[in-house]
Design an enzyme around this catalytic site. Structure first.
Site, short mmCIF file in Angstrom:
data_model
loop_
_atom_site.label_atom_id
_atom_site.label_comp_id
_atom_site.label_asym_id
_atom_site.label_seq_id
_atom_site.Cartn_x
_atom_site.Cartn_y
_atom_site.Cartn_z
N SER A 61 0.93 -7.22 -2.20
CA SER A 61 1.45 -6.78 -3.50
C SER A 61 0.57 -5.70 -4.08
O SER A 61 -0.61 -5.58 -3.76
CB SER A 61 1.51 -7.96 -4.46
OG SER A 61 0.20 -8.37 -4.80
N LYS A 62 1.19 -4.92 -4.97
CA LYS A 62 0.45 -3.86 -5.65
C LYS A 62 -0.69 -4.50 -6.44
O LYS A 62 -1.77 -3.94 -6.54
CB LYS A 62 1.36 -3.13 -6.63
CG LYS A 62 2.41 -2.29 -5.95
CD LYS A 62 3.24 -1.52 -6.97
CE LYS A 62 4.42 -0.87 -6.29
NZ LYS A 62 5.30 -0.16 -7.19
N ARG A 63 -0.40 -5.65 -7.01
CA ARG A 63 -1.39 -6.27 -7.89
C ARG A 63 -2.64 -6.67 -7.11
O ARG A 63 -3.75 -6.42 -7.54
CB ARG A 63 -0.78 -7.49 -8.57
CG ARG A 63 -1.67 -8.11 -9.60
CD ARG A 63 -0.87 -8.53 -10.81
NE ARG A 63 0.11 -9.54 -10.41
CZ ARG A 63 -0.12 -10.85 -10.50
NH1 ARG A 63 -1.25 -11.30 -10.99
NH2 ARG A 63 0.79 -11.71 -10.12
N GLY A 86 -3.44 -3.29 -4.28
CA GLY A 86 -3.55 -1.94 -4.83
C GLY A 86 -3.03 -0.87 -3.88
O GLY A 86 -1.94 -0.97 -3.32
#
Ligand code: GLU
Length: 486
Positions: free
Chosen positions: A250-252, A255
């Site tokens: 995930s982006k969270r 990154g």
């Protein structure tokens, strides 16, 4: 395994990104699977921008998504932007309200918070108790007089919803788990579940292929479609992409690592990226890893998409990338590394092209990404490098006596290189071997001593290639510098 049975030339699929950030690996995979499925069945691939969440959508992100898809070679046949289609959604909302399938909910955020807390305390499966399903006219007038802005909620059915997923199989969703979803926010903007299924019907989407993170949206969308009397697409939910600890990519949490653009910037080839992404959840057989785009189109089938998560293995991507880099001829590779040299101020359009190509040729198959060209070739362009301490210790010598010897060898080689009549591979090589062999010096010792003097490191392309590419003047400058250092 059965092939997915699809009537040819009717396939219409879509990718529907929300423009709230860069295109990530999961999004690229959704795009690719849809695109391959469309191409395989001679169908259409549609790009739809899901931007009704105006607070989070940006133009910048929309363009970043277009760019990343174009870079990957994923082209679209039709293109829509949801924010331009408001009247279509508004009409459907009217229809749902009029038919009694949806209702206004005047609950305030504070009230909703209390309702949720109560539901949790009572261990309810739903967090909204449907209290505004049957408001009286008096209630409504009072809320309006209070200045409350309503949301619109869809009435969920009390019977199970059945999803026949092309990947996950047959699923029955217990109505007790279904919320009366908010389909229009209090600011009047329609929500994803509403707009998505309306557009899927309006755009005559035959197959909705998307990540399993959307599986819980599917029954809501089916309920909305049923209430509107819309034709349903077939659904296919593809498994999550995981990191090597089993966590969802995930982006969270990951990154930049999940941003497609990062790979573009670092010098990955779109072919490698596509090949890599295709294998995230899909396989042809247990053996084949390398697939050209045409082969992917020919072989792609939903029946071969697995049910369980697939692991993002950067090593595999690197391996694929070096494979595709090595397929390119020297000229194409030189074109591809040029921006990286330019960025570092090492070369520009005035630099001798043949010389640059010869450097790329000498580097050979050592590139994992095009960006690797910089550390691997910096010394061709500048003598401003450090002598690696490990290499120095091993090859130049730890003791004064050994250093003395190295200086002597380097000085002798320098003299030989100054005197040889021509400065080509053969002359250089013959002269140096003659020197080492006649003086009982180990070839490897002399070579490594010289390599460190000319490049700072003990690894790299063939030393004679380096010597010739640097040229006599440069070599005769660098050797004395090393001797002085010693
Ligand atoms: N806008 C949604 C997303 O970006 C689309 C999901 C779907 O394919 O329906 O995740």
């Amino acid at each position: 395994m059965n092939k997915t049975s699809v009537p040819i030339d009717q396939v219409r699929v879509r990718m529907a990104p929300s423009p709230t950030g860069f295109l990530h690996i999961g999004g690229a995979r959704t795009a690719l699977f849809n695109w391959l499925f469309a191409k395989h069945h001679n169908g259409k691939f549609i790009l739809r921008i899901d931007d009704t969440d105006t607070a989070r959508s940006t133009d910048e992100s929309m363009h970043a998504i277009y760019d990343a898809l174009k870079w990957l070679g994923i082209n679209w046949d039709e293109h829509y932007v949801q924010s331009e289609r408001r009247n279509i959604y508004d009409k459907s909302v009217m229809q749902l309200l009029e038919s009694g399938n949806a209702y206004h909910c005047y609950c305030t955020p504070e009230e909703l918070e209390d309702i949720r807390a109560q539901a949790r305390a009572d261990k309810q499966t739903r967090s909204y108790d449907r209290r505004h399903r049957n408001l009286t006219h008096e209630d409504v007038d009072r809320f309006i007089a209070e200045g409350r802005k309503p949301t619109v909620r869809i009435k969920m059915p009390d019977t199970p919803i059945h999803v026949n997923d092309l990947i996950l199989g047959s699923l029955n969703i217990d109505p007790a788990t279904l919320e009366d979803e908010v389909i229009v926010r209090s600011n009047g903007m329609p929500n994803y579940n509403l707009t998505s299924i309306i557009d899927d019907a309006d755009m005559r989407i035959t197959h909705v292929i998307r990540g399993t993170e959307h599986l819980n949206n599917t029954p809501k969308q089916i309920a909305i479609a049923n209430a509107l009397g819309l034709q349903l697409p077939q659904f296919a939910h593809i498994p999550l992409v995981l990191d090597d600890t089993g966590r969802k990519l995930s982006k969270r949490h990951h990154g930049d690592l999940v941003a497609v653009n990062r790979y573009r910037e670092q010098g990955y080839l779109p072919e490698a990226m596509l090949n890599f992404v295709a294998r995230l959840g899909w396989s042809y057989d247990d053996k084949q890893e390398i697939f050209s785009v045409d082969e992917l189109i020919e072989k792609f089938d939903l029946a071969r998409v697995g049910k369980s998560g697939s692991v993002f293995d950067i090593k595999k991507l690197e391996w694929l990338n070096s494979h595709y880099i090595n397929q390119l001829d020297v000229s194409a590779r030189t074109d591809a590394v040029m921006p990286f040299w330019e960025q570092e101020g090492l070369a520009d359009s005035t630099t001798n092209r043949d010389w640059l190509e010869n450097i790329v040729e000498a580097v050979g198959e050592r590139l994992t990404t095009f960006q690797d060209i910089v550390p691997q070739t910096r010394y061709f362009f500048t003598d401003d490098y450090e002598y690696e301490s490990k290499a120095v210790k091993k090859w130049w010598g730890g003791s004064d006596e050994k250093k003395q010897k190295t200086c002597e060898i380097l000085t002798n080689i320098s003299q030989i290189l100054e005197e040889i009549p021509a400065f080509d591979l053969e002359t250089v090589e013959t002269a140096i071997w003659k020197y080492t062999d006649e003086n009982d010096i180990k070839r490897v010792a002399a070579m490594q001593a010289l390599r460190i003097a000319l490049t700072g490191t003990s690894f790299g392309p063939s030393l004679f290639d380096i010597v010739v590419l640097l040229g006599r003047d440069e070599v005769l400058k660098r050797i004395p510098k090393a001797v002085a250092y010693l």
